[in-house]
Scaffold this motif. Sequence first.
Motif, PDB file in Angstrom:
ATOM      1  N   GLY A 112       0.702  -1.303   0.109  1.00 23.27           N
ATOM      2  CA  GLY A 112      -0.068   0.011   0.038  1.00 23.27           C
ATOM      3  C   GLY A 112       0.786   1.222  -0.036  1.00 23.27           C
ATOM      4  N   LYS A 113       2.092   1.181   0.366  1.00 21.32           N
ATOM      5  CA  LYS A 113       2.987   2.323   0.595  1.00 21.32           C
ATOM      6  C   LYS A 113       4.085   2.008  -0.565  1.00 21.32           C
ATOM      7  N   SER A 114       4.484   0.899  -0.759  1.00 25.72           N
ATOM      8  CA  SER A 114       5.824   0.461  -1.682  1.00 25.72           C
ATOM      9  C   SER A 114       5.656  -0.844  -1.591  1.00 25.72           C
ATOM     10  N   VAL A 115       6.713  -1.189  -2.718  1.00 26.42           N
ATOM     11  CA  VAL A 115       6.656  -2.418  -3.287  1.00 26.42           C
ATOM     12  C   VAL A 115       7.991  -3.298  -2.538  1.00 26.42           C
ATOM     13  N   LEU A 116       7.831  -4.261  -1.722  1.00 27.59           N
ATOM     14  CA  LEU A 116       8.842  -5.040  -1.213  1.00 27.59           C
ATOM     15  C   LEU A 116       9.312  -6.101  -1.735  1.00 27.59           C
ATOM     16  N   ASP A 117      10.498  -6.499  -1.308  1.00 28.31           N
ATOM     17  CA  ASP A 117      10.894  -8.030  -1.784  1.00 28.31           C
ATOM     18  C   ASP A 117      10.828  -8.799  -0.534  1.00 28.31           C
TER      19      ASP A 117
END
Length: 782
Positions: free
Chosen positions: A70-75
């Motif tokens: 919802g805020k960023s795309v994480l690995d």
Amino acid sequence: MIFTRSWLSEFIDISKIEDSDILDILNKIGLEVAGYKKLEIPKGVVVGKIVECEKHPDADKLSVCKVDNGKSVLDVVCGAKNVRKDALVALATIGAHLPGGIVIKQAALRGVQSYGMLCSSAELGLPKVNGGIMILDHSIDKIKIGEELSKLPQIADSIFEIEVTPNRGDCLSVRGIARELAAYYGLELRECDGKKTKESEKGIGRILSLHSHPKTTANAAFRVLEHSEAVAEETFLVDYRLALVGETPAKDKLKNLTSYVSHAVGVNISFFSEKAFAQTDGKMDIHLDVSENGIEQIRGKKSVLSIGIKQAPDSEPQEGDQNIIVATTYISPAVVQKVQSELKEKDDALFYRSSRGSEPDLVMGLNYASEIMSEYYGFVFYAGYAEDFKPLSREPIKVDINKINTIIGATLDKNHIVTLLRKLYFGVTVNAEFDSCAVEIPSFRHDITNVYDLSEEIVRIKGIDTIESKPLELTESIRINDAMRAYRFTKELRQKAASKGFFETVHFIFADRNLQDKFGFASLKEELEILNPITSELNTLRSTLLLNLLSSASKNAKNSQNRIALFETGVIFDENRNERNTIGFVWANDVEKDSIINAGKPKVIDMQTFVSKLADIIGDFQLTPYETKGSCFLHPYQAAHIVQNKDIVGFVAKLHKYAEEFFELKSCFVAEIELSKLSSEHKKATDFSKFQKSVRDLTLAVSRDFSYAPIEKCIASVKNPLLKSFYPIDLYKDKENSKEMSLTIRLVLQSDEKTLDENDIQSVMVEVLSALQSKLHMGLKQ
């Protein structure tokens, strides 16, 4: 019964009611709370969406996912087998504290940095939903990427567990609990109207034909899926809620739906393959039928469902089905319990619900199921439904409103009582005077049968703690009823019989039919006979006590007992199985035991001795002639009716010679008396004369074949107050071949006002002789 707050809120609005209040009210209304748990989801666990998913370059069992929080795309590196692109997942972000002391940190897994953790339900302290990570979907209301799971009420739920008594089958569903709380709080119970169901333009009538046997009592409703393959599967909430209430979600989506719908609304629901039904003119033929052992069924090519008991496994949906039949059924718990002994096997969950009372509103159940299936699975149904409904209404209970107040122990306003009953879904019709009403029982309350049940319902909803405590008030009253009086009277007779030398016996109420027929006693009609007698000798219901008594007397005689005096009280039956309570007496052989007093030669029992003992037991009585009509049981010349208060109450007789030889008794007398005809009134004291009695004897000339009864009747017709009683004392024959005999009768005379003189006595004697002469042409012996 386990349910959750969010599930409950589907049926009633509890947004303004706290969990603590629900717990308190459940206990108040008789649904005892056995457990409660508020699910706590750790902070930092959010809804994520997998936007990319690739295999780990250095580990075959790991995947590298790019997850939108919802805020960023994480690995995020994940080892679950069910991880896939576009899935909504539970993402534990860096810094989240999971159960077991796990703290989420950035870490390198086989050389790839991971910035969080995709969680399974167990890793969040929740029940196990599946074998991998939690795959969320839009079955969760208003789910948004990046939202904390702890803020989703359908996941961070409250779990309630209550104890449900066997008579409250209506509370074995979430909707049933909601109905109870709605009644208490005055809330509206949301209807399941099926408006969200996806329907095709084709009607169900073109594909299904329903037939019903007239003997069936079960109700059934049917819908048909137009295509058996789901076009979408948003089923996380179904699996999750099943796990929360203690049921393990199955891989078969229809089995999960069966459990979910039954738990939600209480209906019995089943799914059938189209291949289980024969077709006529392109329509599936469905039959409601009754098997030979009384089990009601849904039949296709064969029985596919024993209603309320078990579904045939080979009738379940199969691969390749174009259409699937959905059925909801209801059968009365009384019918299920009646056939329970005939069951070889049963579905425990289905039988449990049916035997306690499943939900009878089958259309509501179908609507709920079809909405779930359309919304979560994308199923499309043929329009409409087929049903076979029999009336479930029972006779209204007529209630005195004042009696309800008496039972409750408080004075409630009559309008308030009616309002409470209507809140509980009872139909109430009040009479014009408002002192009584007719209460119609809702079809889902099979446990309500009388005014006491209704009073309990009122107290339950009003709250027993709101009823003012009052001191216990005892009102003395005579509680002896007819049954108690009869018992005491019979007990008194038994004690008197024992005091006169009789021994009490107890036998089975069964008898040997051949023996009863042999001695001329009526036996049961063939259609009323015992189907499974315990022995071949006890193959009918007894029509007399005497045969069993004589059998016992015979065994005593064979055991060298010479004085045999037995009695028994009990029920006998006529040919139509009508019952009568009687007392039977048997005295065989000697009057007393041999002793020094009788020089070892006791007298043999005779009629006078036997009758005297009976009179000491049942009170004074008269004897009238008894026609034996060729019977081989009673002596043709020594048998008489026993008359008390002008009613024939039984008979007394010597046993016929043939019967005595059959039972191997040398001399035997019997009597059988109907208890209900005996006088059980207490004797009242009466005034007695203080003046001397006078006794005079009359010796009459009578023929050898005379009967005493006409003489007794004639003398009794003399209404002279001085004549107190009379009785025969001697019978004499002059010669063996004489046609006449002498009968001596003793008259007892007494006045209540004076001592009798000779003129008084003579006037009575003349009056008696005149009556005998005029009515019987009988005079003094010359």
